[in-house]
Design a protein around this motif. Sequence first.
Motif, mmCIF file in Angstrom:
data_model
loop_
_atom_site.group_PDB
_atom_site.id
_atom_site.type_symbol
_atom_site.label_atom_id
_atom_site.label_comp_id
_atom_site.label_asym_id
_atom_site.label_seq_id
_atom_site.Cartn_x
_atom_site.Cartn_y
_atom_site.Cartn_z
ATOM 1 N N ALA A 82 4.874 -7.952 -0.655
ATOM 2 C CA ALA A 82 3.549 -8.057 -0.309
ATOM 3 C C ALA A 82 2.772 -8.624 -1.766
ATOM 4 C CB ALA A 82 2.742 -6.655 -0.133
ATOM 5 N N GLY A 83 3.516 -8.503 -2.706
ATOM 6 C CA GLY A 83 2.769 -8.920 -3.980
ATOM 7 C C GLY A 83 1.700 -7.980 -4.330
ATOM 8 N N GLU A 84 1.892 -6.912 -4.064
ATOM 9 C CA GLU A 84 0.905 -5.859 -4.430
ATOM 10 C C GLU A 84 1.670 -4.594 -4.978
ATOM 11 O OE1 GLU A 84 -2.448 -5.883 -4.030
ATOM 12 O OE2 GLU A 84 -2.791 -7.424 -2.734
ATOM 13 N N ASN A 85 0.876 -3.764 -5.721
ATOM 14 C CA ASN A 85 1.319 -2.534 -6.421
ATOM 15 C C ASN A 85 0.454 -1.379 -5.676
ATOM 16 O OD1 ASN A 85 3.356 -3.382 -8.204
ATOM 17 N ND2 ASN A 85 1.737 -4.040 -9.729
ATOM 18 N N ILE A 86 1.014 -0.352 -4.979
ATOM 19 C CA ILE A 86 0.612 0.476 -4.465
ATOM 20 C C ILE A 86 0.315 1.575 -5.104
ATOM 21 C CG2 ILE A 86 0.654 -0.451 -1.986
ATOM 22 C CD1 ILE A 86 2.776 1.655 -1.542
ATOM 23 N N GLU A 87 -0.812 2.651 -5.176
ATOM 24 C CA GLU A 87 -0.703 3.876 -5.488
ATOM 25 C C GLU A 87 -0.600 5.067 -4.668
ATOM 26 O OE1 GLU A 87 -4.113 3.607 -8.395
ATOM 27 O OE2 GLU A 87 -2.976 2.102 -9.573
ATOM 28 N N ARG A 88 -1.331 4.593 -3.436
ATOM 29 C CA ARG A 88 -1.627 5.951 -2.423
ATOM 30 C C ARG A 88 -0.996 5.693 -1.202
ATOM 31 N NH1 ARG A 88 -7.967 6.170 -2.033
ATOM 32 N NH2 ARG A 88 -7.464 3.681 -1.834
ATOM 33 N N VAL A 89 -0.613 6.361 -0.485
ATOM 34 C CA VAL A 89 0.409 6.115 0.781
ATOM 35 C C VAL A 89 0.049 7.142 1.692
ATOM 36 C CG1 VAL A 89 2.185 5.132 -0.180
ATOM 37 C CG2 VAL A 89 2.060 7.583 -0.172
ATOM 38 N N ILE A 90 -0.099 6.770 3.026
ATOM 39 C CA ILE A 90 -0.365 7.776 4.126
ATOM 40 C C ILE A 90 1.180 8.161 4.518
ATOM 41 C CG2 ILE A 90 -1.010 8.102 6.339
ATOM 42 C CD1 ILE A 90 -3.245 6.038 5.953
#
Length: 442
Positions: A82-90
Amino acid sequence: MNRLAQWLFDKPRATQGDVFAALDIGTSKVACFIAHLDEMGQPHVIGIGHQLSEGVRAGLVADMDAVRRAVSAAVATAEQMAGENIERVIVNVAAPQLLSQTVGVALPLNGREITLSDMDRLIAQAQTMAAEDSSGNAMDLLHTLPVHYTLDGQRGIREPLGMIGNTLQADYHLVSAAFGPVRTLETAIARCHLEVERLVAAPMASGLSCLVEDEMDLGCTVIDIGAGTTSIGIYFDGHMIFSDGLPIGGIHISNDIARGLTTTFAHAERMKTLYGNAALSPADERDIIDVPQVGEEAPEYANHLPKSHLIQIIQPRLEEIFEMIRARLAKSGMSEMAGRRVVLTGGTSQLPGIRDMASRILDKQVRLGRPLRIARPYQGQRSTSPTLTGLAEATSGPAFATTAGLLVAALQPDSLDPRSGFDFSGGNGFMTRFSQWMKQGL
């Protein structure tokens, strides 16, 4: 149209550019989908990662470090794509950990119009009636879903907002989860430097991705047979009105094969996938399969058995699963509202012949479900309902129904969930609710 169906089949309330992630932690695999909303307001999957699951047994965390490694690997793959850094998840909660209950509440109106504040009071009142565990400890409340409303004795009301009467009554479906397993799951995810934004019951996620609007309205049962657990959800009038689960799934079939044919679990899983079937045919006596033996690597030491031997091991376990499901559905008291429709999904649902077996044992019409709210780029179709795009063929099958449903659940209004959701700016945002509060003169 009721409140649940409205957010599901109307335009999503998130804004373009919002990025959100779903994390499905199962017994056999950990899957992570990252999505953002495109210019048409539809969720588009931009990152996919899945990893062999370790440290999970029957939906429960059994090894924190193994779960951390599997989650970190799946999320890292999705982030890289994705080229994204995530911090929150469902995150999904396995069905065997869930407790489903229906509670009734009432609110006096004294002849005035029903406002949003009144609806919030009903929900808050229902949430105070959430169940406790056997030790008297509070459970984690995941969902507060409306079943039906009654205004001055008039039943069948879907959306009472704006109506006028003296007494508003409502039945709510409360879905709770055991405190200990949920906290353990959150702790394991926190070790991956991720925050659990929302917990979603597995039967709800499966239903959101696999059921069509008519099935939700007329009555339908969704059954998700995974590797270590089986989720059951009953939908009626647009809402999930009952949820349950069994700590049994496809991995138990593989264990039966490994023990019955004295082979390794890996070979048992392979034979189940290649040759497994829920029904015998005359040709199965003539078809011979090779069964490698435990501790024997050389092919000449493999046993050569008719395929019918394998199927005769698979059949009893599948029959047991469906008989247990039938008993749970009968015990729920929701059989009439569930109707005669069953949607079968999950990785194990891909076993040939399972549809006919389910139809025979459950005495219902059965179809195989896969995530329906998926449109691939070549389809070129636009819909007003949340439609996932960007999923590859390999990750859009029944095995990923829960993961896809978690992304749909990301668009759920906070009013139906006691836990705060992603802070999207939409019709239920702070300023909108403040404006409504001012208009109501409260």
